[in-house]
Design an enzyme around this catalytic site. Structure first.
Site, PDB file in Angstrom:
ATOM      1  CG  HIS A 122      -0.390   0.317   2.515  1.00 53.23           C
ATOM      2  ND1 HIS A 122      -0.063  -0.654   3.438  1.00 53.23           N
ATOM      3  CD2 HIS A 122      -0.054   1.493   3.094  1.00 53.23           C
ATOM      4  CE1 HIS A 122       0.434  -0.081   4.523  1.00 53.23           C
ATOM      5  NE2 HIS A 122       0.454   1.231   4.340  1.00 53.23           N
ATOM      6  CG  ASP A 152      -0.040  -3.954   2.652  1.00 51.90           C
ATOM      7  OD1 ASP A 152       0.211  -3.537   1.506  1.00 51.90           O
ATOM      8  OD2 ASP A 152      -0.284  -3.208   3.610  1.00 51.90           O
ATOM      9  N   GLY A 223       3.540   6.474   7.955  1.00 52.96           N
ATOM     10  CA  GLY A 223       4.903   6.666   7.487  1.00 52.96           C
ATOM     11  C   GLY A 223       5.820   5.550   7.941  1.00 52.96           C
ATOM     12  CG  ASN A 224       6.749   4.027  11.899  1.00 55.19           C
ATOM     13  OD1 ASN A 224       6.275   4.806  12.721  1.00 55.19           O
ATOM     14  ND2 ASN A 224       8.052   3.790  11.822  1.00 55.19           N
ATOM     15  CB  SER A 225       3.187   1.723   6.132  1.00 56.09           C
ATOM     16  OG  SER A 225       2.041   1.941   6.909  1.00 56.09           O
ATOM     17  N   GLY A 281      -8.958 -26.008  -3.569  1.00 61.09           N
ATOM     18  CA  GLY A 281     -10.205 -25.974  -4.326  1.00 61.09           C
ATOM     19  C   GLY A 281     -11.425 -26.369  -3.524  1.00 61.09           C
ATOM     20  CB  ILE A 284     -13.191 -24.801   4.551  1.00 62.58           C
ATOM     21  CG1 ILE A 284     -12.189 -23.647   4.395  1.00 62.58           C
ATOM     22  CG2 ILE A 284     -12.795 -26.000   3.732  1.00 62.58           C
ATOM     23  CD1 ILE A 284     -10.776 -24.002   4.767  1.00 62.58           C
TER      24      ILE A 284
END
Length: 492
Positions: A122, A152, A223-225, A281, A284
C-alpha cells in the site's frame, strides 16, 4: 561456687584473621548484588540502532493524478467576482484542469547488498515514481519487482554503485510475548526514527486470508508502514503494516506481518515477480461446538467443506460435508490454519488429505493447483432482480421457507443445479437470526442430506430428534456462497 557463664558475641570469639575474611566476603557479596541490579536495568539500544540504521530507508512515492474541475455556479450572476472566477476557471487551455502530482511517504529496508528493498504494497501502490532515501542521505530511484496485496508486501530494486548495507530476516516463530523489539522508519515524515517496545501478542489476524501479525506496543505511525520490526539480535522479525487507533496515531497497538510469511512471499517475488500459492479448491468453515454436535463429532476441530467447485479437490474425490482432519500429515485445527498451510504448499505438489465422512476417516491424494489462477477464473455474481415470487410457505426453526421454484431461483440468482428451500423470513430474536440467516438464503441440505421440499426438511428434523441430536445441521447458500449452520432442536 561455679562462676556464672556470660554470653559473648560470636564475632568476639573468632580469630581476627577469620573475621577479616568474613568481612571481605560480605563486601564482595554486596558488590555482586549491586552489579546484578545494574545488569537488570535495560541496556542502551544505541549500539543496535547504529548497526542497523544504514539498512533502513525512507520511501517517497509520486503519482500523477488528473486535475479536477472545480465547482461551477458558486458565484451568482452579476457578482463583482464573476469575471475573476471565470478567468481562474479558464486559465488552462480549453478550461481543462492541469494534472497534479500526489506524494506519499513510507518506510522499507534493504535485504541484499545488490539493492533489493522490502516495503508494504500500500506504500507504493499506483505510484509512477518511487524514490528510496538512505540513512546517508543518498537517494535512488526504485523499480517494482513484484507485489502481493494479500500480505501487503512489495519488493523493490535499486541500482547502486557499491554494495549496500542490508539486514537479514529472523525466525519470527521464535518471538515470544514479552520480548523486546524496536521499530524503525519514517513516521509522519520525520525520517529515520526509532521506537522500542515488546511483543504484545502473536498470531493476530486482521482481515486477510494469510494474516499472521505480531502485535507490538512499539510506536508505529503513518509513514512507518513497510519499515522493519527488529529483535535484539538485529534480525527483522516483522514488517510494520497497520495500527489500531481511534485517532490515526499510535496508541500502542501496532501490527507487523510476521517474517516467516514475508520471506516466502519475497522469495517468490524475487524468483517469479509474482506469488504462486497452493490451491486445494474447497470452500470451508470452522467446526463449531454446535456443528460438531449436529454431526456427531467428539471434538470441534478440523475444517468443514461447504462446497467443492471444479478444481483439485473435486478431481480427487472430496465432497461437501467432509471434515478435513489433516493436510499433508499436519493436523488441521481450524480453517485459518488450513488456508495458510495450503497457501504455503508448492503448486503442483501431491499431498495426502484425511477427511471424516459419514463417521469414517478416508484419505485422498490431491494435486494442488495455483491459487492466483483460481482467483482470476472466479466469475462475478449476477445482479438480483427486484421482484420476488410468493409461493407456498411453512415455518419451523425460526424460519419461513418455501420450495425453490424457477421464479425464486431467478430472483435469488441461483444456478439451475441448486435445489432446496428458499428462506423468505427469519424471526427476529430467534437462534437462526442470531446466527446470521436472512431472507434470500437457500437451504440445500439438512442433516447432511439434500432437501428439495418442506416434507424433506420436516423428515430431517424428526430424524435428528429420534437420534437424540440436540441440533440440526443445515447447509445454507447465499449468493452462491455456502456455509453450515447448526440450529437447536426444541424438545417436543
Amino acid at each position: 561456687m561455679q562462676p556464672k557463664a556470660v554470653a559473648k558475641p560470636l564475632h568476639s570469639t573468632l580469630p581476627v584473621a577469620l573475621r577479616a575474611a568474613l568481612l571481605g566476603l560480605l563486601a564482595l557479596a554486596i558488590v555482586a548484588l549491586q552489579s546484578a541490579a545494574a545488569l537488570a536495568k535495560p541496556e542502551s539500544l544505541a549500539p543496535l540502532a547504529e548497526k542497523i540504521s544504514p539498512s533502513v530507508v525512507n520511501i517517497t512515492t509520486s503519482t500523477l493524478v488528473e486535475g479536477r474541475t472545480g465547482p461551477r455556479g458558486i458565484v451568482p450572476e452579476g457578482s463583482p467576482f464573476e469575471d475573476f472566477f471565470r478567468e481562474f476557471r479558464d486559465r488552462n487551455e480549453d478550461g481543462a484542469p492541469a494534472p497534479r502530482r500526489s506524494s506519499a511517504l513510507g518506510s522499507g529496508f534493504v535485504i541484499s547488498e545488490d539493492g533489493y528493498v522490502v516495503t508494504n504494497n500500500h506504500v507504493i501502490e499506483g505510484a509512477d515514481e518511487i524514490t528510496v532515501e538512505f540513512f546517508s542521505g543518498e537517494e535512488l530511484k526504485a523499480e517494482v519487482i513484484g507485489t502481493d496485496p494479500n500480505t501487503d508486501i512489495a519488493l523493490l530494486k535499486v541500482e547502486a554503485d557499491a554494495p549496500l548495507p542490508f539486514v537479514s530476516f529472523g525466525d519470527s516463530d521464535n518471538a515470544r510475548v514479552g520480548d523486546w523489539v524496536i521499530a524503525m522508519g519514517n513516521p509522519l515524515g520525520q525520517g529515520f526514527s526509532v521506537s522500542a517496545g515488546i511483543v504484545s501478542a502473536r498470531n493476530r489476524a486482521l482481515s486477510g486470508t494469510y494474516d499472521d501479525y505480531i502485535q507490538t506496543d512499539a510506536a508505529i505511525n503513518r509513514g512507518n508502514s513497510g519499515g522493519p520490526l527488529f529483535n535484539m539480535d538485529g534480525e527483522v522479525i516483522g514488517v510494520n503494516t497497520a495500527i489500531l487507533s481511534p485517532n490515526g496515531g499510535s496508541i500502542g497497538i501496532g501490527f507487523s506481518m510476521a517474517a516467516n510469511v514475508v520471506t516466502r512471499v519475497v522469495d517468490q517475488l524475487q524468483e517469479f515477480g509474482e506469488t504462486r500459492r497452493g490451491w486445494l479448491g474447497v470452500r470451508i468453515q470452522d467446526v463449531t461446538d454446535d456443528v460438531a454436535d449436529a454431526m456427531g463429532l467428539e471434538d470441534a476441530t478440523g475444517a468443514l467443506i461447504t462446497d467443492v467447485p471444479d478444481g483439485p479437490a473435486k478431481d480427487a474425490g472430496l465432497a461437501t460435508g467432509d471434515v478435513i482432519l489433516s493436510f499433508d500429515g499436519v493436523e488441521v485445527a481450524d480453517t485459518r490454519a488450513l488456508v495458510r498451510q495450503v497457501g504455503n504448499s508448492p503448486v503442483g505438489a501431491t499431498v495426502r488429505v484425511m477427511v471424516l465422512r459419514e463417521g469414517e476417516t478416508q484419505t485422498f491424494d490431491v494435486t494442488l493447483g495455483r491459487r492466483e489462477d483460481a482467483d482470476a477464473d472466479t466469475p462475478e455474481a449476477e445482479e438480483t432482480p427486484d421482484t420476488p415470487a410468493e409461493p407456498e410457505m411453512s415455518s419451523m426453526l425460526g424460519l419461513t421457507v418455501t420450495p425453490l421454484t424457477d421464479a425464486l431461483r431467478e430472483e435469488l440468482a441461483a444456478t439451475d443445479e441448486i435445489e432446496g428451500l428458499a428462506v423468505t423470513e427469519v424471526e427476529e430474536g430467534s437462534e437462526a437470526f442470531e446466527k446470521g440467516l436472512r431472507a434470500g438464503d437457500i437451504i440445500t441440505e439438512a442433516g447432511q442430506e439434500k432437501i428439495t421440499t418442506i416434507a424433506d426438511l420436516t423428515a430431517r428434523v424428526d430424524a435428528a430428534r429420534e437420534a437424540g441430536r440436540k441440533s440440526l445441521l443445515l447447509l445454507v447458500r447465499r449468493a452462491g456462497d455456502p456455509r453450515f449452520v447448526a440450529l437447536t432442536l426444541d424438545a417436543e
